[in-house]
Design a protein around this motif. Structure first.
Motif, PDB file in Angstrom:
ATOM      1  N   PRO A  22       1.101  -0.896  -0.063  1.00  0.00           N
ATOM      2  CA  PRO A  22      -0.334  -0.299  -0.492  1.00  0.00           C
ATOM      3  C   PRO A  22       0.991   1.470  -0.325  1.00  0.00           C
ATOM      4  O   PRO A  22       1.492   1.414   1.256  1.00  0.00           O
ATOM      5  CB  PRO A  22      -0.497  -0.031   1.180  1.00  0.00           C
ATOM      6  N   TRP A  23       0.572   2.444  -0.872  1.00  0.00           N
ATOM      7  CA  TRP A  23       1.927   3.440  -1.285  1.00  0.00           C
ATOM      8  C   TRP A  23       0.973   4.630  -1.202  1.00  0.00           C
ATOM      9  O   TRP A  23      -0.669   4.555  -1.227  1.00  0.00           O
ATOM     10  CB  TRP A  23       1.941   3.349  -2.676  1.00  0.00           C
ATOM     11  N   THR A  24       1.209   4.965   0.305  1.00  0.00           N
ATOM     12  CA  THR A  24       0.546   6.676   0.398  1.00  0.00           C
ATOM     13  C   THR A  24       0.735   7.749  -1.149  1.00  0.00           C
ATOM     14  O   THR A  24       2.555   7.513  -0.706  1.00  0.00           O
ATOM     15  CB  THR A  24       1.387   6.824   1.707  1.00  0.00           C
ATOM     16  N   GLY A  25       0.734   8.118  -2.040  1.00  0.00           N
ATOM     17  CA  GLY A  25       1.196   9.484  -2.841  1.00  0.00           C
ATOM     18  C   GLY A  25      -0.046  10.399  -3.476  1.00  0.00           C
ATOM     19  O   GLY A  25      -1.361  10.479  -2.625  1.00  0.00           O
ATOM     20  N   PHE A  26       0.057  10.537  -4.521  1.00  0.00           N
ATOM     21  CA  PHE A  26      -0.629  11.330  -4.909  1.00  0.00           C
ATOM     22  C   PHE A  26      -0.166  11.385  -6.841  1.00  0.00           C
ATOM     23  O   PHE A  26       0.932  11.394  -7.202  1.00  0.00           O
ATOM     24  CB  PHE A  26      -0.862  12.844  -4.781  1.00  0.00           C
ATOM     25  N   PRO A  27      -1.316  11.336  -7.497  1.00  0.00           N
ATOM     26  CA  PRO A  27      -0.788  11.215  -9.018  1.00  0.00           C
ATOM     27  C   PRO A  27       0.064  11.834  -8.821  1.00  0.00           C
ATOM     28  O   PRO A  27       0.245  12.706  -8.882  1.00  0.00           O
ATOM     29  CB  PRO A  27      -1.787  12.099  -9.746  1.00  0.00           C
ATOM     30  N   LEU A  28       0.801  11.851 -10.226  1.00  0.00           N
ATOM     31  CA  LEU A  28       2.275  11.958 -10.952  1.00  0.00           C
ATOM     32  C   LEU A  28       1.794  13.382 -11.169  1.00  0.00           C
ATOM     33  O   LEU A  28       1.994  14.412 -11.804  1.00  0.00           O
ATOM     34  CB  LEU A  28       3.406  11.433 -11.137  1.00  0.00           C
ATOM     35  N   ALA A  29       0.313  13.261 -12.429  1.00  0.00           N
ATOM     36  CA  ALA A  29      -0.478  14.269 -13.212  1.00  0.00           C
ATOM     37  C   ALA A  29      -0.631  15.534 -12.624  1.00  0.00           C
ATOM     38  O   ALA A  29      -0.576  16.702 -13.205  1.00  0.00           O
ATOM     39  CB  ALA A  29      -1.670  14.080 -13.888  1.00  0.00           C
ATOM     40  N   ALA A  30      -1.162  15.361 -11.390  1.00  0.00           N
ATOM     41  CA  ALA A  30      -1.040  16.593 -10.679  1.00  0.00           C
ATOM     42  C   ALA A  30      -0.257  17.285 -10.036  1.00  0.00           C
ATOM     43  O   ALA A  30      -0.171  18.719  -9.353  1.00  0.00           O
ATOM     44  CB  ALA A  30      -2.406  16.188  -8.920  1.00  0.00           C
ATOM     45  N   LEU A  31       1.339  16.860  -9.731  1.00  0.00           N
ATOM     46  CA  LEU A  31       2.188  17.623  -9.780  1.00  0.00           C
ATOM     47  C   LEU A  31       2.458  18.249 -11.194  1.00  0.00           C
ATOM     48  O   LEU A  31       3.382  19.740 -11.754  1.00  0.00           O
ATOM     49  CB  LEU A  31       3.360  17.145  -9.186  1.00  0.00           C
TER      50      LEU A  31
END
Ligand code: MTE
Length: 317
Positions: free
Chosen positions: A156-165
Motif C-alpha cells: 500500500p503506497w501513500t502518495g498523489f498522482p504524478l499528473a497533479a504535480l
C-alpha cells in the motif's frame, strides 16, 4: 514465512565483481571490534530500530498518515508483510545487498528536501517536500510491484498522482518526456562512492503520456506511514505496470523535455533494460525468463501478467 531466492538475479552481469556484502560486513565488523563493546552494542540497537528515520518528519506531516485507502485499486493477492518489504530492497546508492539496505540507509538525512520541477513548462517551481505532502491530494493505493529480477510484492503506497504535480507547472506543448533525477553522491549514501563506475545520480524517465496516466504516482509513504529510507524517502516514483527500476527513489528533480532522456540502467546495459521496461511475460530478460515471478514473502511462483495486470494497453496501441 520468508523464503529466500535459490539463485539471486542481479542487475550487474559481471561475475568478477567482489561481492559487496562480504566486503561491507568484514569492514563493519573490523570497525566495531576496534571501537569496543559500547560501539558494537549501539550498532545492534540501530538495527533494532528501523523506524528511526521517521523522526525527521514534522509532526503535522506525520498526522496526515495514513490517508484514506482508495477503493479503485483492488489487488487479487494478499498484502506483503511490511517487515518483509522493508528488508528486501534495491537501492544501489546504499548497498547492492538487498537485505542490508535498511540498515545502511538508516542514517540517511531526508529533511530538508527540495524537489525542483522545471524544463519545458510555464511555471517551473521548487517545492519543499513537506509543503508538497501538506498540499497534494494524498491517498493510499494498493499496487502490485514487480522487479525485473522476477521478484514481486503487493504494497500500500501513500502518495498523489504524478499528473497533479505536473499540472502545477503547466507543461508546454513541446514537452514529450519527463525526466527524474535522484540525489547526487553524498557521504550518508556510501554505495555511490563504492560503485563510482555508475553514472550517478540515478536517473529515469517516462513519456509524458505515461507520466500523466492515473496509475503513475509520486509516493511519500508506504504501509500508512511516511516513506522509510530504504523504500526511497522522502519521495519516489511508482509506476506499477513497469519493472521496478523505473520507480526511482529519492527524487530531487523532475524535468520536462522534448527529447527522450537517457536512463540509468538502459545507459549501462541497453540489451537488458529497455527504456519502456513494460512488464511482459513473453519478453525474457537475456539472462532469465520473465514468465513467472516469485512473491518475496511466501516464495510462491505465480505467472507474470502483461503490464503487471494493469489496463494500460491503450498507451501502446
Ligand atoms: N531508485 C534509486 N534511486 N536507486 C536504486 O537503486 N532501484 C530500483 C527502484 N528505484 C533503485 C531505485 C529497483 S531495481 C527496484 S526493484 C525498486 O527501486 C525497489 O524498490 P523497493 O526497494 O522499495 O522495493
Amino acid at each position: 514465512m520468508r523464503v529466500r531466492p535459490r539463485r539471486a538475479r542481479t542487475f550487474e552481469s559481471s561475475a568478477e565483481i567482489t561481492p559487496e556484502s562480504t566486503y561491507l560486513r568484514r569492514r563493519e565488523l573490523c570497525r566495531l571490534l576496534a571501537a569496543g563493546p559500547i560501539a558494537f552494542a549501539l550498532s545492534c540497537d540501530r538495527r533494532a530500530t528501523p523506524d528511526r528515520p521517521l523522526s525527521q518528519v514534522p509532526a503535522d506531516v506525520l498526522a496526515r498518515f495514513p490517508p484514506e485507502r482508495s477503493s479503485r485499486f483492488i489487488v487479487d493477492r494478499p498484502l506483503t508483510p511490511s517487515s518483509v518489504a522493508a528488508t528486501y530492497n534495491n537501492y544501489y546508492e546504499f548497498t547492492t545487498d538487498k537485505e542490508r539496505v535498511a540498515e545502511v540507509a538508516a542514517g540517511f538525512v531526508t529533511r530538508p528536501w527540495r524537489v525542483e520541477v522545471s524544463g519545458l513548462c510555464a511555471r517551473p517551481q521548487t517545492f519543499d517536500v513537506d509543503a508538497l505532502i501538506r498540499a497534494m491530494p494524498m491517498e493510499e493505493r494498493v499496487y502490485r510491484f514487480r522487479c525485473v529480477e522476477a521478484w514481486a510484492m503487493v504494497v500500500p503506497w501513500t502518495g498523489f498522482p504524478l499528473a497533479a504535480l505536473l499540472d502545477r507547472v503547466e507543461p508546454n506543448r513541446e514537452a514529450r518526456f519527463v525526466r527524474f533525477v535522484s540525489f547526487p553522491p553524498r557521504d550518508d549514501a556510501p554505495g555511490m562512492a563504492r560503485q563510482s563506475h555508475y553514472p550517478w545520480p540515478y536517473h529515469e524517465a517516462l513519456r509524458l503520456d505515461e507520466a500523466r496516466h492515473d496509475l503513475a504516482m509520486l509516493a511519500t509513504g508506504i504501509y500508512g506511514r511516511p516513506m522509510p529510507n530504504q523504500h526511497g524517502a522522502p519521495l519516489r516514483l511508482v509506476v506499477p505496470w513497469k519493472y521496478g527500476f523505473k520507480s526511482i527513489k529519492g527524487v530531487q528533480k523532475i524535468e520536462l523535455t522534448a527529447e527522450r532522456p537517457r536512463t540509468f540502467w538502459n545507459r549501462l546495459q541497453p540489451r537488458e533494460y529497455s527504456f519502456l521496461a513494460n512488464i511482459d511475460p513473453d519478453v525474457p530478460h537475456p539472462r532469465w525468463s520473465q514468465a513467472k515471478e516469485r512473491m518475496i514473502d511466501t516464495g510462491a511462483e505465480v505467472p507474470t501478467r502483461k503490464y503487471n495486470g494493469y489496463d494500460v494497453a491503450g498507451l501502446y496501441s
